[in-house]
Design a protein around this motif. Structure first.
Motif, short mmCIF file in Angstrom:
data_model
loop_
_atom_site.label_atom_id
_atom_site.label_comp_id
_atom_site.label_asym_id
_atom_site.label_seq_id
_atom_site.Cartn_x
_atom_site.Cartn_y
_atom_site.Cartn_z
N ARG A 242 25.03 78.13 41.68
CA ARG A 242 24.47 77.56 42.91
C ARG A 242 23.74 78.62 43.72
O ARG A 242 22.68 78.36 44.29
CB ARG A 242 25.59 76.93 43.73
CG ARG A 242 26.25 75.73 43.08
CD ARG A 242 27.53 75.35 43.81
NE ARG A 242 28.28 74.32 43.10
CZ ARG A 242 29.54 73.99 43.34
NH1 ARG A 242 30.21 74.65 44.30
NH2 ARG A 242 30.14 73.05 42.65
N ALA A 243 24.33 79.82 43.78
CA ALA A 243 23.71 80.90 44.55
C ALA A 243 22.35 81.28 43.97
O ALA A 243 21.37 81.46 44.71
CB ALA A 243 24.64 82.12 44.57
N VAL A 244 22.27 81.39 42.65
CA VAL A 244 21.01 81.79 42.02
C VAL A 244 19.94 80.73 42.20
O VAL A 244 18.77 81.03 42.47
CB VAL A 244 21.24 82.09 40.52
CG1 VAL A 244 19.93 82.21 39.78
CG2 VAL A 244 22.05 83.36 40.36
N ARG A 245 20.32 79.45 42.07
CA ARG A 245 19.34 78.38 42.27
C ARG A 245 18.78 78.41 43.69
O ARG A 245 17.59 78.15 43.91
CB ARG A 245 19.98 77.02 41.97
CG ARG A 245 20.14 76.74 40.49
CD ARG A 245 20.46 75.27 40.24
NE ARG A 245 21.82 74.93 40.65
CZ ARG A 245 22.88 74.98 39.86
NH1 ARG A 245 22.74 75.37 38.60
NH2 ARG A 245 24.07 74.65 40.30
N ALA A 246 19.63 78.70 44.66
CA ALA A 246 19.16 78.77 46.05
C ALA A 246 18.31 80.01 46.29
O ALA A 246 17.27 79.95 46.96
CB ALA A 246 20.35 78.75 47.01
N LEU A 247 18.72 81.14 45.75
CA LEU A 247 17.94 82.38 45.91
C LEU A 247 16.56 82.26 45.30
O LEU A 247 15.59 82.86 45.81
CB LEU A 247 18.70 83.55 45.26
CG LEU A 247 19.91 84.08 46.03
CD1 LEU A 247 20.76 84.97 45.12
CD2 LEU A 247 19.48 84.85 47.27
N ALA A 248 16.44 81.50 44.22
CA ALA A 248 15.15 81.33 43.56
C ALA A 248 14.12 80.69 44.48
O ALA A 248 12.91 80.87 44.28
CB ALA A 248 15.31 80.49 42.30
N ALA B 124 18.08 83.23 36.76
CA ALA B 124 17.62 84.43 37.46
C ALA B 124 16.37 84.99 36.79
O ALA B 124 15.42 85.43 37.47
CB ALA B 124 18.73 85.48 37.49
N ALA B 125 16.34 84.99 35.46
CA ALA B 125 15.18 85.51 34.73
C ALA B 125 13.94 84.69 35.01
O ALA B 125 12.84 85.23 35.22
CB ALA B 125 15.48 85.54 33.23
N LEU B 126 14.07 83.37 35.02
CA LEU B 126 12.92 82.51 35.31
C LEU B 126 12.39 82.77 36.72
O LEU B 126 11.17 82.85 36.93
CB LEU B 126 13.31 81.05 35.16
CG LEU B 126 13.59 80.55 33.73
CD1 LEU B 126 14.19 79.15 33.76
CD2 LEU B 126 12.32 80.58 32.89
N ALA B 127 13.31 82.91 37.67
CA ALA B 127 12.88 83.15 39.05
C ALA B 127 12.24 84.52 39.21
O ALA B 127 11.20 84.66 39.88
CB ALA B 127 14.09 83.03 39.99
N LEU B 128 12.83 85.55 38.58
CA LEU B 128 12.27 86.90 38.68
C LEU B 128 10.91 86.99 37.99
O LEU B 128 9.98 87.63 38.50
CB LEU B 128 13.24 87.91 38.07
CG LEU B 128 14.51 88.19 38.90
CD1 LEU B 128 15.52 88.95 38.06
CD2 LEU B 128 14.17 88.97 40.16
#
Length: 337
Positions: A194-200, A226-230
């Motif tokens: 959930r944290a990673v989806r929100a940070l993205a 995280a990789a997709l967002a980064l």
């Protein structure tokens, strides 16, 4: 010992001692010469037993039952007390969190405090529809603090409410990044997801740094997201994970699109092509892997990917060769520039 003396020495009021007497819980068994009831040493020990059990949270009825039955087993009663205490602590922690949220919003008057408390009640509702409505229709004079939204995101299991919370958090700015970054370090994988989806969905270097921390997470869903967002932010440290996603066939289409976006920068193209070529040459690259890599190459700049696609057009596997040939033709027909 008379009741007044017992009250003075034991700290139990005379009113409570008379209440114990009326319930039959502790009755003075002696009598003075004048006929007054008097507490014996055994009676006083029983008073202390009662008070000790009361300090654990037992009701007077439970205490009476425990003292009256020599075969009484305390295990189930203690277990019930533990559960009740845990529930009470949970309610108190929720109250403390709510007070901190109100304090963080810095309301200027009681009207603002009441409005924020109302919003927090809505976010804590057991009804998902009400939680979503609370997020989507906040009061203009009392916006929900970003920290509250971040905490709600980490706790929200309903996907629709979670989406609304992430939308609201993105509108609130980067103030909730610290709470989300703490969520990335949670021992629970679902909270980290959930944290990673929100940070993205949050801008800024702090959000990017928190996503970079998640890149090494042991949970596949966490490090892939995280990789997709980064990668979408232009961070090349995500490239090995993105290539591995293509090889493994998990979110491979999204990973290929992100790699194609990264390859638009000529300084990154050679590195990306080398990573894809290395996977093509790997002994473990079966037909399915080669097909996915061919489709990823189609996302790369045509001048760089053309040579590898032509090699795959002559692959010994007919399905691989056919797909690669089609991709070569499509690339040749694509308008240049």
């Amino acid at each position: 010992m008379l009741i007044g003396e017992v009250a003075r020495r034991s700290g139990v009021s005379t009113r409570m001692l008379r209440h114990y007497d009326s319930l039959g819980l502790v009755r003075p068994t002696g009598r003075t010469v004048g006929g007054y009831r008097e507490y014996s040493e055994e009676d006083i020990r029983r008073i202390f037993h009662v008070e000790s059990l009361r300090s654990l949270g037992l009701s007077l009825r439970q205490i009476s039952r425990a003292l009256a039955d020599p075969a009484f087993a305390p295990a189930s009663l203690v277990g019930d007390l533990i559960r009740r205490t845990e529930e009470r602590l949970k309610r108190e922690q929720e109250l403390l969190d709510r007070l901190r949220a109100v304090d963080a919003s810095a309301p200027f008057d009681w009207r603002g405090v009441l409005r924020i408390v109302e919003l927090l009640h809505g976010l804590g509702s057991p009804d998902a529809a009400r939680r979503q409505q609370t997020v989507l229709t906040p009061a203009e004079d009392a916006p929900v603090p970003a920290e509250v939204l971040a905490e709600a995101v980490l706790a929200e299991a309903d996907p629709y409410v979670a989406g609304a919370l992430r939308w609201a958090l993105a509108r609130a700015g980067a103030d909730g990044v610290a709470s989300l970054a703490a969520g990335v370090r949670s021992e629970h994988a679902e909270i980290r997801r959930r944290a990673v989806r929100a940070l993205a969905e949050l801008p800024g270097d702090e959000a990017t740094a928190a996503l970079a921390d998640a890149l090494g997470d042991s949970d596949p869903a966490v490090h892939r997201h995280a990789a997709l967002a980064l990668g979408a932010r232009g961070t090349t440290t995500a490239v090995p994970t993105l290539v591995r996603m293509i090889v493994e066939g998990t979110n491979d289409v999204e990973a290929a699109e992100v790699l194609g976006t990264l390859a638009a920068d000529p300084e990154r193209t050679d590195r990306l092509m080398s990573a894809l070529a290395a996977e093509l040459a790997a002994p473990t690259a079966d037909s399915a892997v080669r097909i996915r890599l061919a489709q990823a190459l189609a996302e790369m700049p045509a001048t760089s990917a053309h040579g590898l696609l032509r090699q795959l057009a002559h692959d010994e596997d007919r399905a691989v060769a056919a797909i690669a040939s089609a991709l070569v033709r499509a690339a040749e027909q694509r308008p240049q520039g």
